[in-house]
Motif scaffolding. Structure first.
Motif, PDB file in Angstrom:
ATOM      1  N   THR A  84      -7.047  -4.241   2.031  1.00 16.22           N
ATOM      2  CA  THR A  84      -6.720  -5.183   1.593  1.00 16.22           C
ATOM      3  C   THR A  84      -8.442  -5.394   1.280  1.00 16.22           C
ATOM      4  O   THR A  84      -9.600  -5.464   2.407  1.00 16.22           O
ATOM      5  CB  THR A  84      -6.560  -6.037   2.638  1.00 16.22           C
ATOM      6  OG1 THR A  84      -5.032  -5.626   2.001  1.00 16.22           O
ATOM      7  CG2 THR A  84      -6.174  -8.445   1.888  1.00 16.22           C
ATOM      8  N   TRP A  85      -8.743  -6.240  -0.128  1.00 18.05           N
ATOM      9  CA  TRP A  85     -10.556  -6.767  -0.283  1.00 18.05           C
ATOM     10  C   TRP A  85     -10.113  -8.044  -0.470  1.00 18.05           C
ATOM     11  O   TRP A  85      -9.487  -8.879  -0.680  1.00 18.05           O
ATOM     12  CB  TRP A  85     -10.704  -5.908  -1.502  1.00 18.05           C
ATOM     13  CG  TRP A  85     -10.707  -4.749  -1.838  1.00 18.05           C
ATOM     14  CD1 TRP A  85     -10.790  -3.980  -0.552  1.00 18.05           C
ATOM     15  CD2 TRP A  85     -11.229  -4.259  -2.602  1.00 18.05           C
ATOM     16  NE1 TRP A  85     -11.542  -2.669  -1.226  1.00 18.05           N
ATOM     17  CE2 TRP A  85     -11.562  -2.726  -2.261  1.00 18.05           C
ATOM     18  CE3 TRP A  85     -10.907  -4.609  -4.428  1.00 18.05           C
ATOM     19  CZ2 TRP A  85     -11.236  -1.943  -3.131  1.00 18.05           C
ATOM     20  CZ3 TRP A  85     -11.435  -2.789  -5.006  1.00 18.05           C
ATOM     21  CH2 TRP A  85     -11.658  -1.776  -4.827  1.00 18.05           C
ATOM     22  N   ASN A  86     -10.227  -8.592   0.834  1.00 21.42           N
ATOM     23  CA  ASN A  86     -10.467 -10.699   0.899  1.00 21.42           C
ATOM     24  C   ASN A  86     -11.700 -10.943   0.360  1.00 21.42           C
ATOM     25  O   ASN A  86     -13.072 -11.059   0.594  1.00 21.42           O
ATOM     26  CB  ASN A  86     -10.271 -10.663   2.603  1.00 21.42           C
ATOM     27  CG  ASN A  86      -9.459 -10.165   3.484  1.00 21.42           C
ATOM     28  OD1 ASN A  86      -7.977 -10.494   3.035  1.00 21.42           O
ATOM     29  ND2 ASN A  86      -9.538  -9.000   4.268  1.00 21.42           N
ATOM     30  N   LEU A  87     -11.401 -11.539  -0.653  1.00 19.77           N
ATOM     31  CA  LEU A  87     -12.370 -12.306  -1.999  1.00 19.77           C
ATOM     32  C   LEU A  87     -12.489 -13.384  -1.844  1.00 19.77           C
ATOM     33  O   LEU A  87     -11.964 -14.279  -0.913  1.00 19.77           O
ATOM     34  CB  LEU A  87     -11.806 -10.841  -3.495  1.00 19.77           C
ATOM     35  CG  LEU A  87     -12.780  -9.113  -3.181  1.00 19.77           C
ATOM     36  CD1 LEU A  87     -12.662  -9.329  -4.633  1.00 19.77           C
ATOM     37  CD2 LEU A  87     -14.147  -9.681  -2.521  1.00 19.77           C
ATOM     38  N   PHE A 107     -14.749   0.718  -1.987  1.00 16.12           N
ATOM     39  CA  PHE A 107     -15.362  -1.144  -2.780  1.00 16.12           C
ATOM     40  C   PHE A 107     -16.096  -0.612  -3.870  1.00 16.12           C
ATOM     41  O   PHE A 107     -16.588  -1.420  -4.038  1.00 16.12           O
ATOM     42  CB  PHE A 107     -15.092  -1.584  -1.490  1.00 16.12           C
ATOM     43  CG  PHE A 107     -15.563  -2.735  -1.946  1.00 16.12           C
ATOM     44  CD1 PHE A 107     -14.742  -3.796  -1.868  1.00 16.12           C
ATOM     45  CD2 PHE A 107     -16.986  -3.557  -1.943  1.00 16.12           C
ATOM     46  CE1 PHE A 107     -14.886  -5.887  -2.124  1.00 16.12           C
ATOM     47  CE2 PHE A 107     -17.329  -5.112  -1.985  1.00 16.12           C
ATOM     48  CZ  PHE A 107     -16.116  -5.760  -2.282  1.00 16.12           C
ATOM     49  N   ILE A 117     -15.111  -5.521  -9.213  1.00 12.68           N
ATOM     50  CA  ILE A 117     -14.820  -7.133  -8.910  1.00 12.68           C
ATOM     51  C   ILE A 117     -15.164  -7.566  -9.283  1.00 12.68           C
ATOM     52  O   ILE A 117     -14.178  -8.845  -8.825  1.00 12.68           O
ATOM     53  CB  ILE A 117     -15.494  -6.344  -7.295  1.00 12.68           C
ATOM     54  CG1 ILE A 117     -15.238  -5.019  -6.407  1.00 12.68           C
ATOM     55  CG2 ILE A 117     -15.683  -7.300  -6.407  1.00 12.68           C
ATOM     56  CD1 ILE A 117     -14.458  -5.098  -5.978  1.00 12.68           C
ATOM     57  N   PRO A 175     -18.191  -7.038   2.312  1.00 11.39           N
ATOM     58  CA  PRO A 175     -17.281  -7.283   1.879  1.00 11.39           C
ATOM     59  C   PRO A 175     -16.675  -7.682   3.337  1.00 11.39           C
ATOM     60  O   PRO A 175     -16.949  -6.464   4.151  1.00 11.39           O
ATOM     61  CB  PRO A 175     -17.245  -5.592   1.373  1.00 11.39           C
ATOM     62  CG  PRO A 175     -17.885  -4.975   2.595  1.00 11.39           C
ATOM     63  CD  PRO A 175     -19.372  -5.344   1.738  1.00 11.39           C
ATOM     64  N   ASN A 176     -15.231  -7.833   3.149  1.00 13.51           N
ATOM     65  CA  ASN A 176     -14.381  -8.237   3.978  1.00 13.51           C
ATOM     66  C   ASN A 176     -13.297  -7.327   3.766  1.00 13.51           C
ATOM     67  O   ASN A 176     -12.735  -8.094   2.489  1.00 13.51           O
ATOM     68  CB  ASN A 176     -14.532  -9.450   3.943  1.00 13.51           C
ATOM     69  CG  ASN A 176     -13.381  -9.900   5.050  1.00 13.51           C
ATOM     70  OD1 ASN A 176     -13.085  -8.888   6.366  1.00 13.51           O
ATOM     71  ND2 ASN A 176     -12.669 -11.155   5.514  1.00 13.51           N
ATOM     72  N   ILE A 177     -13.202  -5.650   4.076  1.00 10.43           N
ATOM     73  CA  ILE A 177     -11.795  -5.170   4.343  1.00 10.43           C
ATOM     74  C   ILE A 177     -11.049  -4.780   5.509  1.00 10.43           C
ATOM     75  O   ILE A 177     -11.648  -4.418   6.334  1.00 10.43           O
ATOM     76  CB  ILE A 177     -12.784  -3.773   2.954  1.00 10.43           C
ATOM     77  CG1 ILE A 177     -13.486  -4.232   2.287  1.00 10.43           C
ATOM     78  CG2 ILE A 177     -11.592  -2.633   3.069  1.00 10.43           C
ATOM     79  CD1 ILE A 177     -14.404  -2.730   2.237  1.00 10.43           C
TER      80      ILE A 177
END
Length: 525
Positions: free
Chosen positions: A47-50, A102, A111, A136-138
């Motif tokens: 999960t990439w928290n964008l 990422f 992205i 990045p918050n992954i």
């Protein structure tokens, strides 16, 4: 004599009903092995928290093979590395891989596109700079480890033994699934491998599946393994000084962890690595390296009830015994429902039976008729010879005398002597080990002893080789012949030298394996 000719013709017709073999040796060995080869899958979600969370599913696939019917599997360490949560080094590598993905997506502009889709507009230059430089918050979900059989049945697996991928370790892992009576493959001895030995690799290459984005392949075909052929081209060492087998047999992503079979249908290696840009230079971990991990798992090779049933079904089909093959394929499908090869050859056996005429069907289910017909012909010929009247022969002396002498021809030879009883070659009795107390009669063809299902005396112990020793009559004695076993064959003392071939006397003790794992005593009557 006319009746005899008719009987002889009947025998010829009846004997011609036997069908020619329908499988080549290579086909049969591959069919026997395929059910024990499995697809290994590791799945998780990144999960990439964008602006909003973006979930990206991941699936890594490889191959493995079952070596015990209660669900013990050998594969590569790198095939299940992403699921090996207990190993800190493996998890560090996993996090680095996710972060690398990422960063690659960021360099490719993917992205930025994802964020713009989430906010519904184009990013400003300033916003693009913030996204590019922000940490990045992954997050990653717990991975699942699944084993798929060729009948598409799946099992959750756990890792019992694991080592680092090739280059850093021996690249072997032992998995366990909760199964019973599962198909297995036979493990061989990689120390006996030589350059130019033929090999067959069976596995699940991604290029030959829908999972590998091959749109030509149906989803059902995902579980049909692929067999590729080649030879051992070199025997080498890895950069950490462990043995490696080099081969020209084609492998690619997804083949990793798959079994490499020799001409006897035994696994001698594990498909592990290859040069993707140049085919023909691929590498296998020797099976003897994997045996270190098998011993650590405390689960030596064993054979269950599926393998002899499956092999017997193929034997019956190959011999043209179609009706019997149908029944045995039905037994196989009861034990392993939906097995594609069993369904296919069951249908071919049914077609074979339907195409036979009444006489052929009668002959297949009444084999004794052939022998009876042959016996009738022999008896008829002998009876005619005995009833035949002698022809008179008139001999006239040279001087022309008026008297003559009539001589009858010699009386036909008597019936051939009654066949003697088959010669006894003695027997062996287990006097130590798992078969202690059991007796096996030595036949004219001999007794093969080992772990292999082809043996007449089967010993399930990892110190016993697949075909360990052969006790067989020769011209004037019964001998024991070591079949190139790893741990040797000894006679009368485990402290004596290993034997390669030696005659047996009444009361001789035969020791097999390390420290005399199994002991037999030979009796000549």
């Amino acid at each position: 004599m006319k009746k005899v000719s008719i009987l002889l013709a009947m025998v010829l017709v009846l004997s011609s009903c036997a069908s020619a073999p329908k499988l080549t040796p290579d086909q049969k060995r591959t069919l026997e092995a395929k059910p024990g080869v499995v697809l290994v899958s590791v799945e998780y979600t990144v999960t990439w928290n964008l602006v909003k969370p973006l979930e990206i599913p991941h699936r890594e696939t490889g191959t493995g093979f079952i070596y015990r019917p209660d669900g013990y599997i050998i594969t590569n360490g790198h095939v299940v590395e992403d699921a090996h949560l207990k190993d800190s080094e493996a998890m560090d590598d996993f996090r680095k891989m996710v972060l690398s993905e990422f960063e690659e997506a960021l360099k490719a502009g993917i992205i930025f596109q994802i964020v713009e889709q989430q906010i519904g507009r184009k990013l400003t230059d300033k916003e693009r700079e913030i996204v590019a430089t922000s940490k990045p918050n992954i997050s990653v979900s717990d991975p699942s480890l699944t084993v798929w059989m060729s009948n598409s049945k799946s099992y959750t697996a756990k890792i019992l033994q694991w080592d680092n991928p090739i280059g850093k370790g021996k690249d072997v892992s032992i998995l366990k699934i909760a199964g019973t009576d599962l198909p297995t493959v036979r493990l061989g001895d990689s120390e006996k491998v030589s350059v130019q030995d033929p090999v067959v690799v069976i596995g699940y290459p991604g290029l030959a599946s829908r999972w590998g984005q091959n749109t030509l392949i149906s989803s059902e075909s995902n579980f049909e393994p692929t067999a590729t052929n080649g030879h051992i081209s070199a025997i080498k060492k890895s950069n950490i000084d462990t043995p490696l087998l080099q081969s020209d047999a084609a492998i690619t992503h997804g083949n990793s962890g798959g079994p490499v079979f020799n001409a006897a249908g035994e696994v001698i290696g594990i498909a592990t690595a290859g040069a993707q840009s140049t085919q023909g230079f691929n590498y296998f971990v020797p099976i003897n390296t994997a045996m270190e991990f098998v011993r650590q798992a405390g689960a030596p090779q064993a054979v269950g009830s599926f393998d002899p049933m499956w092999n017997n079904a193929l034997d019956l089909y190959d011999q043209g015994k179609c009706k019997a093959a149908i029944a045995e394929f039905d037994n196989v499908l009861h034990m392993m429902p939906g097995l594609p090869d069993a369904k296919n050859y069951r249908n071919l056996a049914a077609k074979c039976w339907d195409e036979k005429n009444g006489l052929q069907k009668f002959m297949e289910t009444s084999e004794w008729v052939v022998y009876a017909a042959g016996g009738i012909v022999v008896l008829a010929i002998l009876a005619l010879m005995l009833r035949r009247k002698p022809d008179a022969v008139v001999r006239v002396p040279a001087g022309g005398a008026a008297t003559v002498r009539i001589e009858a021809p010699p009386i036909p030879a008597a019936l051939p002597p009654r066949a003697t009883q088959p010669e006894s070659y003695g027997s062996i009795q287990g006097t130590g080990g798992a078969l202690s107390g059991k007796t096996f009669k030595v036949t004219k063809e001999g007794l093969l002893i080992g772990r292999s299902s082809k043996c007449q005396v089967i010993l399930q112990d990892d110190t016993i080789s697949g075909e360990h020793a052969w006790i067989v009559p020769t011209d004037n004695e019964v001998v024991v012949i070591d079949r190139g076993s790893a741990n040797g064959t000894y006679v009368n003392s485990i402290d004596s030298p290993k034997v390669s071939k030696i005659g047996l006397r009444n009361g001789d003790r035969i020791y097999l394996g390390k420290k005399g794992t199994a002991v037999f005593t030979y009796f000549n009557s």
